[in-house]
Design an enzyme around this catalytic site. Structure first.
Site, PDB file in Angstrom:
ATOM      1  N   SER A 299     -58.077  20.724  29.687  1.00 40.45           N
ATOM      2  CA  SER A 299     -59.066  19.988  28.935  1.00 40.45           C
ATOM      3  C   SER A 299     -58.474  19.084  27.861  1.00 40.45           C
ATOM      4  CB  SER A 299     -60.031  20.980  28.276  1.00 40.45           C
ATOM      5  OG  SER A 299     -59.340  21.782  27.339  1.00 40.45           O
TER       6      SER A 299
ATOM      7  N   LYS B 196     -56.725  17.213  18.907  1.00 42.15           N
ATOM      8  CA  LYS B 196     -57.771  17.407  19.916  1.00 42.15           C
ATOM      9  C   LYS B 196     -59.092  17.592  19.172  1.00 42.15           C
ATOM     10  CE  LYS B 196     -58.825  20.429  23.888  1.00 42.15           C
ATOM     11  NZ  LYS B 196     -58.302  21.518  24.744  1.00 42.15           N
TER      12      LYS B 196
ATOM     13  N   SER C 271     -54.959  24.452  29.530  1.00 45.67           N
ATOM     14  CA  SER C 271     -55.287  23.111  29.028  1.00 45.67           C
ATOM     15  C   SER C 271     -54.225  22.407  28.201  1.00 45.67           C
ATOM     16  CB  SER C 271     -56.574  23.160  28.215  1.00 45.67           C
ATOM     17  OG  SER C 271     -57.663  23.244  29.096  1.00 45.67           O
TER      18      SER C 271
END
Ligand code: GLN
Length: 483
Positions: free
Chosen positions: A151, A76, A175
């Site tokens: 997210s 990420k 997330s």
């Protein structure tokens, strides 16, 4: 080859069925071919990947082994990666090349992983749909008109579309678990302090926690093994030994006490999801689990408390992006104030600006007691509810989300509508508990997740329950059409 799980890749590499370099080339080609539909990557790191793959093959040729040696993954884009853009999904950091690796990144690299790239995400991890990214929205591979969740939506969409077997992610209020639910993956948010936050760009420091996103619980165990552990660079990292998660995947569920909170099944939950959750309960009962109704009475206060605490911490954490110390700098500033205002105004998107304003307001003199302090008190009540529940049960089970993935743009004009979708996930962050989401079926062709929560440091228990469930169900093996 792209269908292989981390566990299968480890076996294939050990048996010399293919090399890490071959596999890496296949996956890089797949990303180039298919990712334009999804937008799940912000940066591809092809050169680094091929270099790491060759190095892993050489280590294996020298007799080394390891479940992650030669395994392709992605990070990420909020994990700092040395010399590689680390954007956090924001224009503010579009040109930021991190000067060092996050602990998670360096630990995984030492274990031999191959970094294919950096995945798309909501700007500064604020969101539940991956629509707030400066690099554009990510599409859900199960239906390209729907969001993948957020997210960590880039990590989730990429893994679900079989562009790679697993990816790192972070979870401040859901997330990891929510995008896992929306894309038919297994995702684990560890206990707060289990995985180092050093080099993870902060959103809300007392809630943020890194963890794995993969297709199976077994793969989450493998990836978590490479991520977890004490780190003196993170003052909230906890010095607890890391168990062998893969070795713990063979426990019987006979007599396992599963608590099902009655508050989870109130208004707001899609009845079709409620039915799938009941089916997963029946499945676990067949494996010997005992079901007990429990109550988490303060759950109703969790969303308002979270949406005070998280923005409050964010407003403080994001103050460092001022165009001087970090981040985008505006052109031709007239004076210092103009520099701050325009740099921050241009660098941050609307959702981030909204949270900074809410957070600064909640922390300001006169409002601190009314909002921030009150929210912290609710946080303690939420934790106490869990502590009482875990006196009676071994895990807590419920839906991960009240609804399946919504359509792109559907909640853009109403941020609070999106905040309400976090109802089942944020309590684990407020309490610091570990939580896992795993596939439980489909509604209108869109995946649904079941969430399991456990006491502190019982990640192994969550992984074992999910693994036993996955040995007896096949939801997690379904592949989205076109991928
Ligand atoms: N949706 C939540 C938020 O926007 C959680 C995001 C996260 O876990 N990073 O704050």
């Amino acid at each position: 080859m792209h269908q292989l799980t981390l566990a299968e890749i480890a076996r294939g590499l050990a048996d010399k069925k293919f090399s890490s370099e071959e596999l890496t080339k296949v996956l890089l080609a797949r990303i180039t071919q298919l990712d334009p539909q999804l937008n799940s990557f912000i940066s591809l790191t092809e050169e680094l990947a091929l270099e790491q793959a060759k190095a892993a093959d050489a280590r294996r040729a020298n007799g080394e082994s390891g479940a992650l040696l030669g395994a392709p993954i992605a990070h990420k884009d909020l994990f700092c990666t040395q010399g590689i853009r680390t954007s956090c999904g924001s224009k503010m950091l579009d040109n930021f090349k991190a000067p060092y690796d996050a602990t998670v990144v360096s630990k995984l690299a030492a274990a031999g992983t191959v970094t294919l790239g950096k995945t798309n995400m909501d700007e500064f991890a604020m969101g539940s749909a991956n629509e707030s990214s400066w690099y554009g929205a990510v599409k859900n591979p199960w239906n390209l008109e729907h969001v993948p969740g957020g997210s960590s939506g880039g990590s989730a969409a990429a893994v679900a579309a079989r562009l790679l077997p697993a990816a790192t992610a972070t979870d401040t209020g859901g997330s990891i678990r929510q995008p896992a639910a929306f894309t038919n993956l297994t995702g684990l948010k560890p206990t707060y302090g289990r995985v180092s936050r050093w080099g993870m760009i902060a959103y809300a420091s007392s809630l943020d926690q890194g963890g794995p996103l993969a297709r199976t619980a077994e793969d989450c165990a493998i990836l978590l093994q490479g991520m977890a552990g004490f780190d003196p660079n993170d003052s909230t990292s906890i010095d607890e030994p890391v168990p062998d998660y893969a070795a713990g995947l063979n426990g019987s569920l006979q007599g396992l006490r599963i608590g099902v909170p009655k508050e989870y099944f109130g208004a707001g939950l899609d009845p079709r999801i409620a039915e799938l959750i009941q089916n997963s309960i029946k499945e676990l009962q067949k494996l010997g689990a005992v079901i007990k109704e429990i109550s988490l009475p303060n759950m109703q206060h969790a969303i308002p408390a979270y949406y005070v605490i998280a923005p409050a911490e964010a407003s403080s954490n994001l103050s460092r992006f001022d165009g001087v110390r970090f981040g985008h700098r505006c052109e031709d500033p007239k004076n210092l104030e103009d520099l701050y205002k325009r740099s921050r105004g241009e660098g941050f998107g609307a959702e981030v600006q909204r949270r900074i304003m809410v957070g600064a307001y909640a922390l300001s003199a006169g409002y601190y007691d009314a909002y921030y302090l009150k929210a912290q008190k609710i946080r303690r009540l939420v934790k106490n509810d869990f502590m009482a529940a875990f006196n009676e049960v071994d895990i807590i089970l419920g839906p991960t989300t009240p609804n399946p993935a919504w359509k792109l743009g559907a909640k853009n004009s109403d941020p609070v509508a999106a905040y309400l979708e976090d109802v089942y996930t944020i309590t684990a962050n407020l309490a610091g508990l570990p939580g896992l989401s795993m596939p439980a079926g489909f509604v209108d062709g869109l995946p649904v997740g079941v969430q399991l929560l456990a006491p502190y440091f019982q990640e192994g228990r969550l992984l074992n329950v999910a693994h036993q469930y996955q040995l007896n169900t096949d939801w997690h093996t379904r592949t989205p059409t076109g991928f």
